[in-house]
Design a protein around this motif. Structure first.
Motif, mmCIF file in Angstrom:
data_model
loop_
_atom_site.group_PDB
_atom_site.id
_atom_site.type_symbol
_atom_site.label_atom_id
_atom_site.label_comp_id
_atom_site.label_asym_id
_atom_site.label_seq_id
_atom_site.Cartn_x
_atom_site.Cartn_y
_atom_site.Cartn_z
ATOM 1 N N GLY A 119 -19.687 -35.048 26.989
ATOM 2 C CA GLY A 119 -20.068 -36.325 26.394
ATOM 3 C C GLY A 119 -19.027 -36.705 25.362
ATOM 4 N N GLY A 120 -19.172 -37.851 24.770
ATOM 5 C CA GLY A 120 -18.206 -38.276 23.769
ATOM 6 C C GLY A 120 -18.693 -39.483 23.008
ATOM 7 N N PRO A 121 -18.159 -39.714 21.812
ATOM 8 C CA PRO A 121 -18.596 -40.815 20.961
ATOM 9 C C PRO A 121 -17.946 -42.138 21.338
ATOM 10 N N GLY A 122 -18.358 -43.196 20.651
ATOM 11 C CA GLY A 122 -17.698 -44.490 20.788
ATOM 12 C C GLY A 122 -17.726 -45.023 22.196
ATOM 13 N N ARG A 123 -16.551 -45.448 22.678
ATOM 14 C CA ARG A 123 -16.480 -46.067 23.998
ATOM 15 C C ARG A 123 -16.864 -45.106 25.115
ATOM 16 N N ALA A 124 -16.867 -43.787 24.832
ATOM 17 C CA ALA A 124 -17.285 -42.806 25.834
ATOM 18 C C ALA A 124 -18.798 -42.779 26.016
ATOM 19 N N GLY A 125 -19.525 -43.539 25.222
ATOM 20 C CA GLY A 125 -20.957 -43.703 25.447
ATOM 21 C C GLY A 125 -21.850 -43.144 24.369
ATOM 22 N N GLY A 126 -21.337 -42.182 23.589
ATOM 23 C CA GLY A 126 -22.141 -41.600 22.525
ATOM 24 C C GLY A 126 -23.153 -40.581 23.000
ATOM 25 N N GLY A 127 -23.059 -40.156 24.254
ATOM 26 C CA GLY A 127 -24.051 -39.238 24.804
ATOM 27 C C GLY A 127 -23.627 -37.782 24.731
ATOM 28 N N GLU A 128 -24.594 -36.913 25.022
ATOM 29 C CA GLU A 128 -24.332 -35.479 25.101
ATOM 30 C C GLU A 128 -25.099 -34.913 26.277
ATOM 31 N N GLU A 129 -24.396 -34.149 27.122
ATOM 32 C CA GLU A 129 -25.018 -33.446 28.232
ATOM 33 C C GLU A 129 -24.531 -32.006 28.229
ATOM 34 N N LEU A 130 -25.221 -31.173 29.007
ATOM 35 C CA LEU A 130 -24.846 -29.760 29.167
ATOM 36 C C LEU A 130 -24.771 -29.057 27.810
ATOM 37 N N GLY A 131 -23.767 -28.207 27.608
ATOM 38 C CA GLY A 131 -23.743 -27.407 26.386
ATOM 39 C C GLY A 131 -24.701 -26.238 26.454
ATOM 40 N N GLY A 132 -24.920 -25.699 27.678
ATOM 41 C CA GLY A 132 -25.882 -24.620 27.826
ATOM 42 C C GLY A 132 -27.293 -25.129 27.611
#
Length: 525
Positions: free
Chosen positions: A477-490
């Motif tokens: 995932g990523g902030p800003g234009r990348a959407g601000g989301g979070e997935e996975l990470g165990g």
């Protein structure tokens, strides 16, 4: 053949002729999809009522075991999925492996990880909070699985991995999955769902799929649903602002545009291990999936004295990689998934050329191997060179979703930081350097605008997992234009599908409610 939709625990065919899915090499119609006339409100209600109730009745370790069975079903059908990937996505064997094997690997990873949560059905977070001097009144934070549905609106580039990297943590958390795959490549996701449903390894209603238009799907989302979207920033904005989403404060996770960077340190000079590792990874990111990855390298930042040498080295390797029909022996790079994507990529490339010169590719008369360019959806791998740095109009903003990257020289570490940050938020940056001063200054300076940063030096060598390869144990995932989301990470991903609350009461009440709870700290273990 029209692909059926699995809703309300049964297969249903949409009305009309449907929209044809095409072979991106020959243009041949393969199958069609339609959601016309389907009752999506009832389908969501069924998933919540039947699938959700059955999943929440299971413990975490029982749901982990179910993920193992899902992975086994998919593993047994692997050859079928490679064939669909070839026909519907134009995937080379390496491309199909990246998608299909990545999906199976992710499922197995969550099946293993979920076992540590044992026989619990919810999570207990932190110690009890004293709320009275004599200890008779306390607070305890819990996380419980949400009682809605996990609704996935997925992108076209990873029909297999894009489904299961979201579904694995959702199912493990106890939420039923309702997937709407991107139409152009929906066949693979539909076939995987069909195989899992036929195997009976999940409760009825735990896995639903609708192919074709989403129609009024979002009109029926509820307060306990989760919507996860991968795709363009424009579509993400429409989802976020949908009246039902806003009115019911529906939880949203977005992965959108990303102009990712590869950054060479001042020590990464020609002949160094870091320089060679960077060249190899840039070429790989331009070739795998024909650059159709949200995590692909779009900008290459290099010290000004070596930038031209880097561009020449990448171009030399690209020149040795045949582009064409993936059915032909020796072909290394296949087509984009559709003529529409080809048109979009070429339009984006035209904008980049206003900022940059072409070092390799960009030939309007390019002819792929064993394919008719009039019917096929190819874009010749293209490497550009931009001297304008931060003054470039398009290089930092236009993500060409295909085999296209731009080399940008930088003068010093401060300018490298500024250029990397100019992307406005990215899924990933990779750094090629063994210079501790450079790495120590660069990484913290770009960290708040990147979801993942991969640092490669001679000691790491070829043991790194790849700039564009998303590992289930690490954040995506990523902030800003990348959407601000979070997935996975165990197991951290399970937090998306749980609701945190605090219970205030006496010790006996809190002890009672904790009997089926496991320590939430395990999510970060």
């Amino acid at each position: 053949m029209k692909l059926a939709n699995h809703l309300c625990g049964r297969w249903q065919e949409g009305g009309g002729e449907g929209l044809a899915l095409l072979d991106p090499v020959s243009g041949e119609p393969l199958v069609s999809v339609s959601s016309e006339g389907l009752d999506l409100a009832e389908a969501l209600a069924f998933a919540r009522r039947e699938g959700g109730r059955a999943l929440r009745a299971m413990t975490y370790e029982m749901r982990a075991a179910a993920l193992t069975r899902v992975a086994d079903v998919l593993q047994a059908k692997r050859a079928d999925y490679f064939d669909i990937s070839l026909r519907n996505s134009g995937a080379t064997e390496a491309d199909a492996g990246f998608d299909v094997d990545g999906a199976i690997f992710t499922l197995k990873a969550y099946a293993r990880a979920g076992k540590v949560l044992g026989a619990g059905r919810c999570l207990r977070e932190g110690a009890r909070v004293p709320l009275a001097k004599d200890g008779v009144f306390q607070g305890q934070h819990f996380l419980v699985p949400m009682s809605g549905a996990a609704i996935f609106i997925n992108a076209f580039n990873f029909p297999a991995w894009g489904l299961w990297e979201k579904a694995a943590p959702a199912l493990l958390a106890g939420m039923p999955v309702f997937v709407k795959p991107a139409t152009p490549t929906a066949w693979l996701a539909q076939r995987m769902v069909a195989d899992v449903v036929e195997a009976g390894v999940l409760p009825p209603g735990a896995l639903s799929i609708v192919c074709g238009s989403a129609r009024d799907l979002l009109d029926h989302v509820g307060e306990c649903d989760v919507v996860s979207f991968t795709g363009s920033a424009d579509t993400a904005a429409r989802i976020r602002n949908h009246p039902a989403v806003v009115a019911r404060a529906v939880r949203i996770n977005v992965e959108a545009d990303s102009v990712n960077s590869a950054i060479l340190g001042p020590d990464a000079v020609p002949g160094s291990a870091e320089f060679d590792l960077a060249v190899k990874e840039i070429v790989r990111e331009l070739s795998i999936k024909a650059g159709q990855k949200c995590t692909a390298i779009r900008r290459v930042l290099a010290p000004a004295p070596v930038a031209r040498a880097l561009a020449d080295a990448v171009a030399a390797r690209l020149a040795k990689m045949p582009v064409g029909n993936p059915r032909t022996t020796g072909v290394r790079i296949g087509p984009l998934v559709s003529k529409a994507q080809q048109t979009a990529a070429l339009a984006g490339l035209a904008k980049l050329r206003e900022d940059a010169e072409v070092v390799y590719g960009g030939d309007p008369d390019f002819v792929p191997v064993d394919a008719d360019p009039r019917q096929a959806a190819f874009v010749q791998p293209t490497l550009l060179f931009c001297e304008k740095g931060l003054a470039a109009r398009y290089v930092h903003d236009v993500e060409v979703f295909g085999p296209v990257a731009t080399v940008l020289p930088y003068a010093d570490a401060a300018e490298a930081v500024a250029i990397a940050r100019r992307g406005g938020g990215s899924l990933v940056a990779s750094v090629y350097s063994a210079d501790p001063a450079f790495v120590g200054a660069l990484v913290p300076a770009i960290a708040d605008l990147h979801g993942r940063i991969m640092v490669v030096d001679a000691a790491v060598g070829s043991n790194h997992t790849g700039h564009g390869n998303v590992m289930p144990t690490c954040l995506h995932g990523g902030p800003g234009r990348a959407g601000g989301g979070e997935e996975l990470g165990g197991l951290r991903a399970l937090a998306m599908y749980h609701r945190r609350h605090v219970v205030q009461g006496g010790p006996a009440v809190l002890e009672l409610l904790s009997q089926e709870a496991v320590d939430a700290a395990l999510l970060g273990a």
